[in-house]
Design a protein around this motif. Structure first.
Motif, short mmCIF file in Angstrom:
data_model
loop_
_atom_site.label_atom_id
_atom_site.label_comp_id
_atom_site.label_asym_id
_atom_site.label_seq_id
_atom_site.Cartn_x
_atom_site.Cartn_y
_atom_site.Cartn_z
N LYS A 45 -45.43 25.02 16.85
CA LYS A 45 -45.57 26.36 17.41
C LYS A 45 -46.62 27.15 16.61
O LYS A 45 -46.88 26.84 15.45
CB LYS A 45 -44.23 27.10 17.34
CG LYS A 45 -43.16 26.48 18.23
CD LYS A 45 -41.84 27.21 18.02
CE LYS A 45 -40.74 26.68 18.90
NZ LYS A 45 -40.60 25.25 19.01
N VAL A 46 -47.17 28.16 17.24
CA VAL A 46 -48.09 29.07 16.55
C VAL A 46 -47.36 29.66 15.35
O VAL A 46 -46.19 30.05 15.44
CB VAL A 46 -48.57 30.18 17.51
CG1 VAL A 46 -49.34 31.25 16.76
CG2 VAL A 46 -49.43 29.58 18.62
N GLY A 47 -48.03 29.67 14.20
CA GLY A 47 -47.42 30.18 12.97
C GLY A 47 -46.85 29.09 12.09
O GLY A 47 -46.61 29.30 10.91
N ASP A 48 -46.62 27.90 12.66
CA ASP A 48 -46.11 26.78 11.87
C ASP A 48 -47.18 26.34 10.87
O ASP A 48 -48.38 26.44 11.13
CB ASP A 48 -45.76 25.58 12.76
CG ASP A 48 -44.44 25.75 13.50
OD1 ASP A 48 -43.77 26.78 13.29
OD2 ASP A 48 -44.11 24.86 14.29
N LYS A 49 -46.72 25.83 9.74
CA LYS A 49 -47.62 25.28 8.73
C LYS A 49 -47.76 23.78 8.99
O LYS A 49 -46.79 23.11 9.35
CB LYS A 49 -47.05 25.49 7.33
CG LYS A 49 -46.75 26.94 6.99
CD LYS A 49 -47.95 27.62 6.44
CE LYS A 49 -47.61 29.00 5.90
NZ LYS A 49 -48.39 30.05 6.50
N VAL A 50 -48.97 23.28 8.80
CA VAL A 50 -49.21 21.84 8.84
C VAL A 50 -49.75 21.43 7.49
O VAL A 50 -50.36 22.24 6.79
CB VAL A 50 -50.17 21.43 9.99
CG1 VAL A 50 -49.54 21.66 11.34
CG2 VAL A 50 -51.50 22.15 9.89
N THR A 75 -52.37 26.74 8.83
CA THR A 75 -51.43 27.41 9.71
C THR A 75 -51.92 27.29 11.15
O THR A 75 -53.10 27.53 11.43
CB THR A 75 -51.33 28.92 9.34
OG1 THR A 75 -50.97 29.00 7.96
CG2 THR A 75 -50.29 29.63 10.18
N VAL A 76 -51.00 26.94 12.04
CA VAL A 76 -51.34 26.81 13.46
C VAL A 76 -51.58 28.20 14.04
O VAL A 76 -50.72 29.07 13.95
CB VAL A 76 -50.21 26.09 14.23
CG1 VAL A 76 -50.53 26.02 15.73
CG2 VAL A 76 -49.97 24.70 13.65
N THR A 77 -52.77 28.42 14.62
CA THR A 77 -53.08 29.71 15.22
C THR A 77 -53.04 29.67 16.74
O THR A 77 -52.93 30.70 17.40
CB THR A 77 -54.49 30.21 14.78
OG1 THR A 77 -55.45 29.24 15.17
CG2 THR A 77 -54.54 30.43 13.28
N VAL A 104 -57.64 26.63 8.24
CA VAL A 104 -57.68 25.63 7.17
C VAL A 104 -57.47 26.32 5.82
O VAL A 104 -58.20 27.25 5.48
CB VAL A 104 -59.04 24.88 7.20
CG1 VAL A 104 -59.11 23.86 6.06
CG2 VAL A 104 -59.25 24.20 8.55
N SER A 105 -56.46 25.86 5.07
CA SER A 105 -56.14 26.46 3.77
C SER A 105 -57.09 26.02 2.67
O SER A 105 -57.44 26.80 1.80
CB SER A 105 -54.72 26.08 3.34
OG SER A 105 -53.78 26.55 4.26
N ASP A 106 -57.48 24.74 2.69
CA ASP A 106 -58.28 24.18 1.61
C ASP A 106 -59.41 23.33 2.19
O ASP A 106 -59.21 22.17 2.55
CB ASP A 106 -57.37 23.33 0.70
CG ASP A 106 -58.11 22.76 -0.49
OD1 ASP A 106 -59.33 23.03 -0.65
OD2 ASP A 106 -57.48 22.04 -1.27
N ALA A 107 -60.59 23.92 2.29
CA ALA A 107 -61.73 23.22 2.89
C ALA A 107 -62.08 21.95 2.13
O ALA A 107 -62.67 21.02 2.70
CB ALA A 107 -62.93 24.15 2.96
N ALA A 108 -61.71 21.85 0.87
CA ALA A 108 -62.01 20.66 0.07
C ALA A 108 -61.33 19.41 0.65
O ALA A 108 -61.81 18.29 0.47
CB ALA A 108 -61.60 20.86 -1.37
N GLU A 109 -60.22 19.60 1.37
CA GLU A 109 -59.52 18.46 1.99
C GLU A 109 -60.42 17.73 2.98
O GLU A 109 -60.26 16.53 3.21
CB GLU A 109 -58.25 18.92 2.71
CG GLU A 109 -57.16 19.35 1.77
CD GLU A 109 -55.94 19.91 2.50
OE1 GLU A 109 -54.89 19.99 1.84
OE2 GLU A 109 -56.03 20.26 3.68
#
Length: 129
Positions: A45-50, A75-77, A104-109
């Motif tokens: 769902k929107v708001g879920d963390k992946v 985070t799913v937007t 995307v939380s960490d672009a280094a990934e």
């Protein structure tokens, strides 16, 4: 099969297209071809963390159910709602049919993902073709 050069790929056959800190996630043409006719998609769902490398949903085909793995942490937007009623869109054009939009939380990934050429080489080694 051709894979868009500006996408990044996972060894679990997902792709991500990134624009700044926004990512679109889908499955590769190889994955949809291996699965056969896709009949159902289970997405968060929107708001879920992946989380990078972790399961975020599944696709069900006439052959099997296959887990979906997130290429990045975030985070799913947005979720592609059209896939609820028309999951076969993935079979028609996997490279253009996104499933999730993710902040995307960490672009280094992204550096740990495969380029199109590396993914193509990986698939040919996996399949022996």
């Amino acid at each position: 099969m051709s894979y868009p050069a500006d996408y990044k790929y996972t060894k679990e056959h997902e792709w991500i297209s990134v624009d700044g800190a926004k990512g679109l996630v889908g499955i590769t043409d190889y994955a949809q071809n291996s699965l056969g006719d896709i009949v159902f998609v289970d997405l968060p769902k929107v708001g879920d963390k992946v989380e990078a490398g972790k399961i975020f949903g599944s696709v069900e085909s006439v052959k099997a159910v296959s887990d979906l793995y997130s290429p990045v942490t975030g985070t799913v937007t947005e979720v592609n709602e059209t896939l609820k009623d028309a999951p076969e869109k993935i079979n028609a054009d996997a490279n253009a049919t996104w499933m999730l939009k993710v902040d995307v939380s960490d672009a280094a990934e992204l550096n740990g993902l495969l380029s199109a050429a590396d993914y193509e080489k990986f698939v040919s080694e996996e399949t022996g073709h």
